[in-house]
Design a protein around this motif. Structure first.
Motif, PDB file in Angstrom:
ATOM      1  N   LEU A 132       0.831  -1.209   0.000  1.00 34.14           N
ATOM      2  CA  LEU A 132       0.000   0.000   0.000  1.00 34.14           C
ATOM      3  C   LEU A 132       0.862   1.255   0.000  1.00 34.14           C
ATOM      4  N   GLN A 133       1.930   1.254   0.794  1.00 32.47           N
ATOM      5  CA  GLN A 133       2.805   2.426   0.833  1.00 32.47           C
ATOM      6  C   GLN A 133       3.417   2.689  -0.536  1.00 32.47           C
ATOM      7  N   GLY A 134       3.824   1.632  -1.230  1.00 30.10           N
ATOM      8  CA  GLY A 134       4.386   1.813  -2.561  1.00 30.10           C
ATOM      9  C   GLY A 134       3.379   2.392  -3.538  1.00 30.10           C
ATOM     10  N   ASP A 214     -11.245   3.870  -7.031  1.00 29.34           N
ATOM     11  CA  ASP A 214     -10.174   3.512  -6.108  1.00 29.34           C
ATOM     12  C   ASP A 214     -10.336   2.061  -5.664  1.00 29.34           C
ATOM     13  N   GLU A 215      -9.285   1.289  -5.804  1.00 28.51           N
ATOM     14  CA  GLU A 215      -9.300  -0.090  -5.328  1.00 28.51           C
ATOM     15  C   GLU A 215      -8.278  -0.265  -4.204  1.00 28.51           C
ATOM     16  N   PHE A 216      -7.030  -0.101  -4.509  1.00 33.62           N
ATOM     17  CA  PHE A 216      -5.943  -0.231  -3.543  1.00 33.62           C
ATOM     18  C   PHE A 216      -6.104  -1.508  -2.714  1.00 33.62           C
ATOM     19  N   GLY A 227      -0.401  -5.496  -5.915  1.00 34.12           N
ATOM     20  CA  GLY A 227      -1.539  -4.665  -5.559  1.00 34.12           C
ATOM     21  C   GLY A 227      -2.201  -4.051  -6.776  1.00 34.12           C
ATOM     22  N   ARG A 228      -3.447  -3.637  -6.595  1.00 32.34           N
ATOM     23  CA  ARG A 228      -4.194  -2.905  -7.612  1.00 32.34           C
ATOM     24  C   ARG A 228      -4.520  -1.531  -7.051  1.00 32.34           C
ATOM     25  N   GLY A 229      -4.157  -0.490  -7.800  1.00 25.61           N
ATOM     26  CA  GLY A 229      -4.378   0.870  -7.331  1.00 25.61           C
ATOM     27  C   GLY A 229      -5.739   1.408  -7.709  1.00 25.61           C
ATOM     28  N   LEU A 230      -5.795   2.259  -8.724  1.00 29.47           N
ATOM     29  CA  LEU A 230      -7.085   2.794  -9.153  1.00 29.47           C
ATOM     30  C   LEU A 230      -7.254   2.629 -10.653  1.00 29.47           C
ATOM     31  N   ARG A 231      -8.505   2.619 -11.073  1.00 26.67           N
ATOM     32  CA  ARG A 231      -8.849   2.557 -12.487  1.00 26.67           C
ATOM     33  C   ARG A 231      -9.499   3.874 -12.886  1.00 26.67           C
ATOM     34  N   VAL A 232      -9.314   4.250 -14.138  1.00 28.13           N
ATOM     35  CA  VAL A 232      -9.888   5.491 -14.646  1.00 28.13           C
ATOM     36  C   VAL A 232     -10.768   5.178 -15.845  1.00 28.13           C
ATOM     37  N   GLU A 233     -11.997   5.662 -15.804  1.00 26.86           N
ATOM     38  CA  GLU A 233     -12.913   5.551 -16.933  1.00 26.86           C
ATOM     39  C   GLU A 233     -13.175   6.954 -17.462  1.00 26.86           C
TER      40      GLU A 233
END
Length: 263
Positions: A132-134, A214-216, A227-233
């Motif tokens: 998460l920190q990364g 936001d997923e994180f 990890g999975r961060g965020l997706r943009v549509e």
């Protein structure tokens, strides 16, 4: 009451920590000088981090801890309900918020011998928090930073990418019929815009145009943590019409929301 118990009480009592428990914690910090220097430093650092988390205070420097401090901190965190989900290998809203807001000191990479000191739940906490920190560290904190990061990436990587694509077209590896000349032209236009300072960034509030999800989340596949961060549509035609250019690049960050870079 032990020092660890004092620290955990500070962590779990919420607003009371700011009034009734800080003095007691300070007394434990003072008593730590009777320990060996390495134990005192590690324990004091871990308890300070827990107190800062409870009081809502960001980690002072954001610098990575030493390996000894990190092990001590993770062992303290494992005793707190805040890290219950992390101890099972999952990232929940509480830990995500603590990492996002900079309330935990940055964990360093541990060598195999040091990592072996941690129990299985502690290793999961270390993995979840570290990933998460990364991810959060990589997110732009301001619009200016988002634009600067993209411009820097274009300036550093596009010249070589363009040269490779041109070489591929020249030797037939990349077929002109597949549209590679147009791709190269698009890359060149973006590079020219970055070099000339013509790239601009705009905040986008209309979620019909740009929406961040936001997923994180964090996952351990048995080989390593990911990890999975965020997706943009985004509605590209709507953005092109709004900003009067065919060159639009939507993006988002949990710190600044959605935006679009144009040139």
């Amino acid at each position: 009451m032990s020092g660890a118990e004092i620290a955990l009480r500070v962590l779990t009592q919420g607003s009371k920590a700011e009034t009734g428990q800080v003095g007691t914690l300070q007394q434990f910090r003072s008593a730590a000088i009777d320990m060996t220097p390495s134990t005192a430093a590690a324990t004091s650092s871990a308890l300070a981090a827990i107190h800062d988390l409870a009081s809502g205070k960001p980690s002072p420097s954001g610098a990575a801890m030493s390996s000894a401090d990190a092990v001590d901190a993770v062992k303290q965190w494992a005793k707190s309900g805040l890290f219950h989900a992390a101890a099972q290998g999952n990232a929940d809203d509480a830990v995500r918020a603590a990492v996002k807001d900079g309330k935990l000191p940055t964990l360093p990479t541990l060598d195999d011998a040091t990592y072996a000191v941690l129990s299985e739940p502690e290793r999961k906490i270390y993995g979840v928090v570290g990933v998460l920190q990364g991810m959060y560290d990589a997110q732009p904190k301001t619009l200016a930073e988002a634009l600067s990061s993209h411009v820097d990436a274009v300036l550093q990587s596009y010249p070589e990418a363009i040269a490779r694509m041109q070489a591929g077209v020249a030797d037939g590896t990349l077929k002109e019929a597949e549209g590679w000349k147009g791709i190269i032209a698009d890359y060149q236009q973006q590079l020219d815009a970055a070099r000339s300072g013509k790239m601009e960034i705009h905040s986008v509030d209309d979620k019909a145009q740009v929406r961040e999800i936001d997923e994180f989340t964090v996952h351990d596949d048995g080989v390593g943590w990911s990890g999975r961060g965020l997706r943009v549509e985004a509605d590209i035609p709507a953005l092109q019409a709004k900003y009067g250019t065919s060159h639009v690049l939507p993006g988002a960050s949990p710190y600044i929301g959605a935006y679009v870079i144009t040139w």
